[in-house]
Design a protein around this motif. Sequence first.
Motif, PDB file in Angstrom:
ATOM      1  N   TYR A 294       1.253  -0.713  -0.390  1.00 13.29           N
ATOM      2  CA  TYR A 294       0.371  -0.332  -0.149  1.00 13.29           C
ATOM      3  C   TYR A 294       0.573   1.482  -0.069  1.00 13.29           C
ATOM      4  N   ALA A 295       0.479   2.163  -1.195  1.00 17.64           N
ATOM      5  CA  ALA A 295       2.141   3.216  -1.372  1.00 17.64           C
ATOM      6  C   ALA A 295       1.725   4.535  -0.348  1.00 17.64           C
ATOM      7  N   SER A 296       0.341   4.523   0.483  1.00 12.07           N
ATOM      8  CA  SER A 296       0.507   6.172   1.059  1.00 12.07           C
ATOM      9  C   SER A 296      -0.024   5.833   2.188  1.00 12.07           C
ATOM     10  N   GLY A 297       0.754   6.449   3.465  1.00 13.94           N
ATOM     11  CA  GLY A 297       0.208   7.024   5.058  1.00 13.94           C
ATOM     12  C   GLY A 297       1.271   6.113   5.647  1.00 13.94           C
ATOM     13  N   MET A 298       1.309   6.380   6.760  1.00  8.03           N
ATOM     14  CA  MET A 298       1.952   5.872   7.707  1.00  8.03           C
ATOM     15  C   MET A 298       2.363   3.324   8.080  1.00  8.03           C
ATOM     16  N   PRO A 299       3.123   3.075   8.147  1.00  7.44           N
ATOM     17  CA  PRO A 299       3.143   1.170   8.467  1.00  7.44           C
ATOM     18  C   PRO A 299       2.981   0.805   9.756  1.00  7.44           C
ATOM     19  N   TYR A 300       2.018   0.046   9.760  1.00  7.82           N
ATOM     20  CA  TYR A 300       2.125  -0.345  11.088  1.00  7.82           C
ATOM     21  C   TYR A 300       0.785   0.210  11.322  1.00  7.82           C
ATOM     22  N   PRO A 301      -0.286  -0.033  11.425  1.00  3.90           N
ATOM     23  CA  PRO A 301      -0.960   0.870  11.531  1.00  3.90           C
ATOM     24  C   PRO A 301      -1.782   0.445  13.236  1.00  3.90           C
ATOM     25  N   ASN A 302      -1.758  -0.498  13.501  1.00  6.80           N
ATOM     26  CA  ASN A 302      -1.889  -1.370  14.520  1.00  6.80           C
ATOM     27  C   ASN A 302      -0.997  -0.715  15.819  1.00  6.80           C
ATOM     28  N   TYR A 303       0.231  -0.380  15.159  1.00  2.52           N
ATOM     29  CA  TYR A 303       1.663   0.051  16.594  1.00  2.52           C
ATOM     30  C   TYR A 303       1.024   2.193  16.451  1.00  2.52           C
ATOM     31  N   TYR A 304       0.179   2.254  15.042  1.00  3.38           N
ATOM     32  CA  TYR A 304       0.382   3.695  15.574  1.00  3.38           C
ATOM     33  C   TYR A 304      -1.234   4.030  16.257  1.00  3.38           C
ATOM     34  N   GLY A 305      -2.185   3.322  15.479  1.00  4.52           N
ATOM     35  CA  GLY A 305      -3.611   3.281  16.183  1.00  4.52           C
ATOM     36  C   GLY A 305      -3.386   3.171  17.653  1.00  4.52           C
ATOM     37  N   MET A 306      -2.382   2.136  18.699  1.00  6.10           N
ATOM     38  CA  MET A 306      -2.460   2.262  19.968  1.00  6.10           C
ATOM     39  C   MET A 306      -1.848   3.407  19.686  1.00  6.10           C
ATOM     40  N   VAL A 307      -0.864   4.252  19.438  1.00  6.66           N
ATOM     41  CA  VAL A 307       0.278   5.706  19.985  1.00  6.66           C
ATOM     42  C   VAL A 307      -2.103   6.467  20.136  1.00  6.66           C
ATOM     43  N   TRP A 308      -2.110   6.288  19.174  1.00  8.15           N
ATOM     44  CA  TRP A 308      -3.348   7.419  18.948  1.00  8.15           C
ATOM     45  C   TRP A 308      -4.093   7.157  20.090  1.00  8.15           C
ATOM     46  N   GLU A 309      -4.540   6.204  20.501  1.00  9.27           N
ATOM     47  CA  GLU A 309      -5.848   5.810  21.598  1.00  9.27           C
ATOM     48  C   GLU A 309      -4.869   6.478  22.433  1.00  9.27           C
ATOM     49  N   ARG A 310      -3.827   6.619  23.211  1.00  8.91           N
ATOM     50  CA  ARG A 310      -3.051   6.131  23.933  1.00  8.91           C
ATOM     51  C   ARG A 310      -2.702   8.640  24.193  1.00  8.91           C
ATOM     52  N   LEU A 311      -2.857   9.131  22.864  1.00  8.39           N
ATOM     53  CA  LEU A 311      -3.215  10.599  22.731  1.00  8.39           C
ATOM     54  C   LEU A 311      -4.206  10.721  23.088  1.00  8.39           C
ATOM     55  N   GLN A 312      -5.436   9.986  22.868  1.00 11.05           N
ATOM     56  CA  GLN A 312      -6.527  10.120  22.392  1.00 11.05           C
ATOM     57  C   GLN A 312      -6.618  10.563  24.628  1.00 11.05           C
ATOM     58  N   ARG A 313      -6.560   9.752  25.039  1.00 15.10           N
ATOM     59  CA  ARG A 313      -6.527   9.941  26.437  1.00 15.10           C
ATOM     60  C   ARG A 313      -5.241  10.897  27.664  1.00 15.10           C
ATOM     61  N   GLY A 314      -4.493  11.022  26.837  1.00 15.19           N
ATOM     62  CA  GLY A 314      -4.115  12.331  27.748  1.00 15.19           C
ATOM     63  C   GLY A 314      -2.508  11.891  27.613  1.00 15.19           C
ATOM     64  N   LYS A 315      -2.160  10.294  27.420  1.00 14.82           N
ATOM     65  CA  LYS A 315      -0.732  10.254  27.923  1.00 14.82           C
ATOM     66  C   LYS A 315      -0.012  10.922  27.811  1.00 14.82           C
ATOM     67  N   GLU A 316       1.198  10.702  28.310  1.00 13.04           N
ATOM     68  CA  GLU A 316       2.739  11.689  28.486  1.00 13.04           C
ATOM     69  C   GLU A 316       3.242  11.307  27.356  1.00 13.04           C
ATOM     70  N   GLN A 317       3.138   9.700  27.903  1.00 11.83           N
ATOM     71  CA  GLN A 317       4.552   8.968  26.833  1.00 11.83           C
ATOM     72  C   GLN A 317       3.846   7.894  26.500  1.00 11.83           C
ATOM     73  N   PRO A 318       3.338   8.044  24.783  1.00 13.42           N
ATOM     74  CA  PRO A 318       2.216   7.631  24.356  1.00 13.42           C
ATOM     75  C   PRO A 318       2.993   6.028  23.780  1.00 13.42           C
ATOM     76  N   TYR A 319       4.458   6.711  23.488  1.00 14.38           N
ATOM     77  CA  TYR A 319       5.280   5.146  22.511  1.00 14.38           C
ATOM     78  C   TYR A 319       5.789   4.463  23.880  1.00 14.38           C
ATOM     79  N   GLY A 320       6.098   5.097  25.032  1.00 15.53           N
ATOM     80  CA  GLY A 320       6.879   4.562  26.089  1.00 15.53           C
ATOM     81  C   GLY A 320       5.711   3.375  26.860  1.00 15.53           C
ATOM     82  N   LEU A 321       4.197   3.711  26.555  1.00 17.81           N
ATOM     83  CA  LEU A 321       3.183   2.968  26.989  1.00 17.81           C
ATOM     84  C   LEU A 321       2.824   1.360  25.963  1.00 17.81           C
ATOM     85  N   VAL A 322       2.849   2.262  24.958  1.00 21.12           N
ATOM     86  CA  VAL A 322       2.756   1.229  24.092  1.00 21.12           C
ATOM     87  C   VAL A 322       4.238   0.213  23.207  1.00 21.12           C
TER      88      VAL A 322
END
Length: 803
Positions: A294-322
Amino acid sequence: MDWLSQVTDADVAALKGLFDAKVHDLGSGTVYFPVRHHSPACCHHLVKLIDEYRPEAILIEGPESGNPLIGVLADEATVPPVALYYTYEHEAGRDACYYPMLACSPEYVALKEAVKRGIPAKFIDLDYHHLASCHAEPENTEKLEASTQDETLLAGSAFIQRLCAKLNCRSFDELWEKVFEIGGLAKTTRDFVQDVFTYCTLSRMCYPESRLLASGDLAREERMRERIAEARRQHERVLVVTGGFHTYGLIAEAAEPEAGRRTSEKPDMSAGQVQHQIYPMAYTFPEADRLNGYASGMPYPNYYGMVWERLQRGKEQPYGLVAVDLIARLTRKLRKLNEGVSTSDAIEAYRMVQDLAALRGKREGGVYELMDAALSSFVKGEQSLATEQPHTELGRMLTGDAVGTVARNPFHVPIVEDFKERCKEAKLRIETTGRHKKVLDLYAKAGHRRLSQLFQCLAYLVPTFAERLSGPDWTAMRDMSLVRETWEYAYSSRIEARLIENSLYGGTLREAATRKLEEEMQGIPDHHSGEMAQRMLQALLMGLQDTAARLYDQVRSALRKDGNFLSLCGSLHALNRIRQHGRLLGLTEDPRLPELVAEAYDNAVDKLAQLARANSDEHEPIIQGLKLLSMLADSPDPQFGDDVFRSHMNELLADPGLPAQLEGVCVAISSGLEDRPRREIVERARAYIRGAPERMRQTALYLQGVFAVSRDAFLYEDELLSELNYLVGQLPYEEFVGMVPELRLAFTYFTPLEIALITERVAGLFRVQADELDAPAMDELDLAQARAWDEAVRKEFEAWKLI
């Protein structure tokens, strides 16, 4: 000297001035928000910008014809990943594309925010058929099921490649994550947007206008500018959300309207030239992963979806939590797979994520640090196929297997709804993208027979959904004694796309299969009875008994016009199978079926005389046809019990032009029917073996024919074995080597147990033990040396008159 080397600080300053004046002036009537598709950081800052700017309308880069579907996409019952599936047809053919949306797609977030605030949202990009019409390169015009969010130019620019080298990043994706996804979370929204605008604009400037024209970008931007101008006349504050690659084209051209472009360079917007449709549909994470093609957008959709989920919950370090979450999941998964992974390995992996992040100048460790840490901590020894499991399982977790859900809507396609309902009734798992197996007991369980019919129907309409791994093969007529079928199936959005394509045949799977089958029947010449009988069988396998019943008269008509032996045998084979397995196929007693079988048999028998002049490449299917006819002729069924078949066999065997392979078949069949003595098989073999050289070379073909029908003629008759031994002894070495492939082919008809029996008889012929025949063959050089010595000794004996 390339363009990048000429970029000065003044140029970058000019871009900053353009950004302040045209892109991010929150006091103006139009604000532009450049994004990368499926980016959590872009979603994060987009929400903040909407809160601050409070637009009256949001314009989004997306196909215009999708505007009626915005309500469906933003519906609470719609769960990403979803997509708009766009198809169009024109004189040159058919094309299609997807417009995917994930939970972390800025376009999707913009739609949701618009609905939340009660303001209009609108797609402003060209439809795909307009985009395809302006491509200059032929290969682009034939792009099938492309993405309208293609980022190839952005990711592949010379600017990005040089920047990757300077920042020690292995790819554009790693660079983007470092600078924007992780680094961007610590920036103000204004600084973040400015960085995205600058990076994307510098990438865009690496390409000449001709390249942008050929790719369709200039045409798309022209249409988007028109829509922006329309929105500005209706609203005081308009937010424009587009790919970062297009933002400069929108604001630069807005300042100075384009003039002088040749009309031939613009896409043809005239109506009525194409037929196009657009549908909302479920999408999947694996298909949204750009690493899968697929030639567009970010790779690893589940990973970045998990990051976005934590951003929506106001987490300070979303990447570490994921990272903690995924390492824990990976550890549990590997333990279930009996991999030697300990808690200390998991702790070490997380520590390494943090250390690598610090080493690489990142606030947090992202997906690339996570993969490197897993590789180092979980893979024991060298990385190889044997130690690849941790890396493979992590890759699956990063991509995910989620399948989206589209809210019920007036735009849904009935056949897709019928497919989902049938799958739900059958308890087929289409909520994930994994591959699943079903073992069906065809004769014992009526529910399994219905499921088999569903699989057959789907395999006909959508071949990529289900695959039969084992069980009776009705097409090739193999393994018909098996009573179980094993199917493997897997869902993807392409399944839904193929169903949409088949919707023109009907609103349900049964209706579509019926109409498609009937249409195919109309394309079959009216004398090809074999193909028509196969379609009739196919209809029954799919559970379309009414359709099969309507085909009786067509098959009968074709039988009466068909003059080809092989086609008639194909009809007979299919019709006889239908008669034998009527219960399994759901047939009620119908007197027309036995009549069709008898008519197919009679017509095939009547064509036996033409076999004497058949082409050699038809011999194998002819042999199968003769075996079928002989089996029926020898059956107790009175409709096959006449002497016509036997008479034709005698006529063929009396024909001196009958090919050797067919002669072997015919004499074996006649002896099996007790019309000829079994000794005739040996006598005819002797005629080949001891005949002229040309006839001798046909021996292997004759034996192939005999063994195809009557293996016991060789297994238990010493005379034929002796004759074959005589042939091997008489043949010159070169001719024997030339005959070996055909002889080997003849003996492939025997089972391993029968080969062992033949071995014992050959060993007895030469008075040796059977295991001696299993000794390794002599080396070819040793054999040549022994042959030379043998010849030398022979000559010496002749000189001394000893022989």
